[in-house]
Write a protein that holds these residues in place. Structure first.
Motif, PDB file in Angstrom:
ATOM      1  N   ILE A 281       0.843  -1.200   0.000  1.00 59.60           N
ATOM      2  CA  ILE A 281       0.000   0.000   0.000  1.00 59.60           C
ATOM      3  C   ILE A 281       0.879   1.252   0.000  1.00 59.60           C
ATOM      4  N   ALA A 282       1.941   1.245   0.804  1.00 59.74           N
ATOM      5  CA  ALA A 282       2.855   2.394   0.837  1.00 59.74           C
ATOM      6  C   ALA A 282       3.495   2.628  -0.530  1.00 59.74           C
ATOM      7  N   THR A 283       3.814   1.549  -1.233  1.00 63.59           N
ATOM      8  CA  THR A 283       4.387   1.679  -2.578  1.00 63.59           C
ATOM      9  C   THR A 283       3.376   2.299  -3.529  1.00 63.59           C
ATOM     10  N   ALA A 284       2.128   1.848  -3.461  1.00 63.22           N
ATOM     11  CA  ALA A 284       1.077   2.396  -4.331  1.00 63.22           C
ATOM     12  C   ALA A 284       0.872   3.885  -4.061  1.00 63.22           C
ATOM     13  N   VAL A 285       0.819   4.259  -2.799  1.00 65.79           N
ATOM     14  CA  VAL A 285       0.629   5.668  -2.443  1.00 65.79           C
ATOM     15  C   VAL A 285       1.828   6.490  -2.892  1.00 65.79           C
ATOM     16  N   SER A 286       3.039   5.968  -2.679  1.00 70.10           N
ATOM     17  CA  SER A 286       4.259   6.677  -3.108  1.00 70.10           C
ATOM     18  C   SER A 286       4.265   6.901  -4.608  1.00 70.10           C
ATOM     19  N   TYR A 287       3.852   5.879  -5.350  1.00 66.54           N
ATOM     20  CA  TYR A 287       3.797   6.004  -6.812  1.00 66.54           C
ATOM     21  C   TYR A 287       2.772   7.062  -7.216  1.00 66.54           C
ATOM     22  N   SER A 288       1.613   7.030  -6.557  1.00 69.59           N
ATOM     23  CA  SER A 288       0.560   8.010  -6.866  1.00 69.59           C
ATOM     24  C   SER A 288       1.021   9.436  -6.590  1.00 69.59           C
ATOM     25  N   LEU A 289       1.832   9.610  -5.550  1.00 70.68           N
ATOM     26  CA  LEU A 289       2.329  10.935  -5.187  1.00 70.68           C
ATOM     27  C   LEU A 289       3.555  11.348  -6.008  1.00 70.68           C
ATOM     28  N   GLY A 290       4.069  10.419  -6.802  1.00 73.10           N
ATOM     29  CA  GLY A 290       5.231  10.724  -7.632  1.00 73.10           C
ATOM     30  C   GLY A 290       6.549  10.726  -6.876  1.00 73.10           C
ATOM     31  N   SER A 291       6.601  10.083  -5.734  1.00 69.55           N
ATOM     32  CA  SER A 291       7.818  10.053  -4.926  1.00 69.55           C
ATOM     33  C   SER A 291       8.603   8.772  -5.223  1.00 69.55           C
ATOM     34  N   SER A 292       9.588   8.904  -6.101  1.00 64.61           N
ATOM     35  CA  SER A 292      10.367   7.721  -6.475  1.00 64.61           C
ATOM     36  C   SER A 292      11.216   7.200  -5.321  1.00 64.61           C
ATOM     37  N   VAL A 293      11.696   8.080  -4.467  1.00 63.26           N
ATOM     38  CA  VAL A 293      12.507   7.646  -3.324  1.00 63.26           C
ATOM     39  C   VAL A 293      11.651   6.823  -2.354  1.00 63.26           C
ATOM     40  N   MET A 294      10.460   7.328  -2.028  1.00 59.94           N
ATOM     41  CA  MET A 294       9.570   6.584  -1.122  1.00 59.94           C
ATOM     42  C   MET A 294       9.118   5.273  -1.765  1.00 59.94           C
ATOM     43  N   CYS A 295       8.916   5.292  -3.061  1.00 59.29           N
ATOM     44  CA  CYS A 295       8.526   4.091  -3.792  1.00 59.29           C
ATOM     45  C   CYS A 295       9.627   3.035  -3.670  1.00 59.29           C
ATOM     46  N   LEU A 296      10.874   3.444  -3.875  1.00 56.20           N
ATOM     47  CA  LEU A 296      12.008   2.526  -3.765  1.00 56.20           C
ATOM     48  C   LEU A 296      12.150   2.008  -2.344  1.00 56.20           C
ATOM     49  N   LEU A 297      12.009   2.877  -1.360  1.00 58.20           N
ATOM     50  CA  LEU A 297      12.110   2.443   0.041  1.00 58.20           C
ATOM     51  C   LEU A 297      10.996   1.458   0.400  1.00 58.20           C
ATOM     52  N   SER A 298       9.791   1.742  -0.041  1.00 56.92           N
ATOM     53  CA  SER A 298       8.668   0.843   0.240  1.00 56.92           C
ATOM     54  C   SER A 298       8.872  -0.513  -0.414  1.00 56.92           C
ATOM     55  N   MET A 299       9.318  -0.498  -1.665  1.00 52.89           N
ATOM     56  CA  MET A 299       9.565  -1.765  -2.359  1.00 52.89           C
ATOM     57  C   MET A 299      10.722  -2.521  -1.718  1.00 52.89           C
TER      58      MET A 299
ATOM     59  N   PHE B 211      -0.158  -2.669  -6.868  1.00 57.47           N
ATOM     60  CA  PHE B 211       0.312  -2.741  -5.489  1.00 57.47           C
ATOM     61  C   PHE B 211      -0.859  -2.875  -4.516  1.00 57.47           C
ATOM     62  N   TYR B 212      -1.953  -2.204  -4.805  1.00 59.28           N
ATOM     63  CA  TYR B 212      -3.155  -2.398  -3.985  1.00 59.28           C
ATOM     64  C   TYR B 212      -3.650  -3.840  -4.107  1.00 59.28           C
ATOM     65  N   GLY B 213      -3.586  -4.381  -5.313  1.00 59.58           N
ATOM     66  CA  GLY B 213      -3.980  -5.776  -5.529  1.00 59.58           C
ATOM     67  C   GLY B 213      -3.106  -6.738  -4.761  1.00 59.58           C
ATOM     68  N   TRP B 214      -1.796  -6.510  -4.803  1.00 59.47           N
ATOM     69  CA  TRP B 214      -0.886  -7.379  -4.062  1.00 59.47           C
ATOM     70  C   TRP B 214      -1.146  -7.294  -2.563  1.00 59.47           C
ATOM     71  N   ALA B 215      -1.424  -6.095  -2.074  1.00 60.60           N
ATOM     72  CA  ALA B 215      -1.734  -5.933  -0.650  1.00 60.60           C
ATOM     73  C   ALA B 215      -2.971  -6.737  -0.275  1.00 60.60           C
ATOM     74  N   THR B 216      -3.978  -6.693  -1.135  1.00 61.79           N
ATOM     75  CA  THR B 216      -5.210  -7.446  -0.886  1.00 61.79           C
ATOM     76  C   THR B 216      -4.950  -8.946  -0.901  1.00 61.79           C
TER      77      THR B 216
END
Length: 159
Positions: free
Chosen positions: A44-62, A121-126
């Motif tokens: 979920i954090a990865t999906a939100v990071s991607y939606s917000l356009g934060s590549s650093v947060m996306c990488l950290l979440s992944m 990412f939301y699907g994977w979380a589910t």
């Protein structure tokens, strides 16, 4: 690509090493249930990071997803399952783990084609929530028990 591959590689190495200490503290059930929960949260954090356009947060979440996977459900999952469960319960647990992996693997390309990338990412979380609930309900902690004691925990009682 080099930095992200390096981070993922380090997480893949550290996860199993941390697992050794954590299973002594939280037990095998705690590690497996926590793994499904943690992966769901970081998907979920990865999906939100991607939606917000934060590549650093996306990488950290992944990276956290990879770390948790390696620490709980990746290479050590089948070892823990064999230590915790016995008989037909091992097969059922392996089936749940395999279905989770297969559904992610085979459904992902179709989801990516039809929806935005964060939807996956939301699907994977589910998908991680289903085995989390089943393991939480049906799996028993067997730390320190021998095979006969484990078998007795899972033996069906006549009503």
């Amino acid at each position: 690509p080099g930095l992200s591959s390096g981070i993922i590689g380090v997480m893949s190495l550290l996860g199993p090493l941390c697992s050794i200490k954590l299973f002594q503290k939280f037990g095998r059930k705690g590690i497996i249930v926590g793994g499904f929960l943690g992966m769901s949260v970081f998907h979920i954090a990865t999906a939100v990071s991607y939606s917000l356009g934060s590549s650093v947060m996306c990488l950290l979440s992944m990276s956290c997803v990879v770390f948790i996977w390696q620490m709980t459900l990746g290479c050590v999952f089948f070892v823990y399952i064999c230590e915790v469960l016995c008989g037909a319960a091992i097969g059922m647990a392996n089936l749940m783990g395999t279905l989770s992996i297969c559904s992610i693997t085979y459904l992902s390309p179709m989801i990516i084609e039809k929806f935005e990338i964060n939807t996956i990412f939301y699907g994977w979380a589910t998908i991680q929530i289903i085995p989390l609930v089943l393991f939480k309900i049906y799996m028993k902690e067997t730390k320190g028990l021998n095979y006969e004691e484990k078998s007795a925990l899972y033996k069906q009682k006549n009503v």
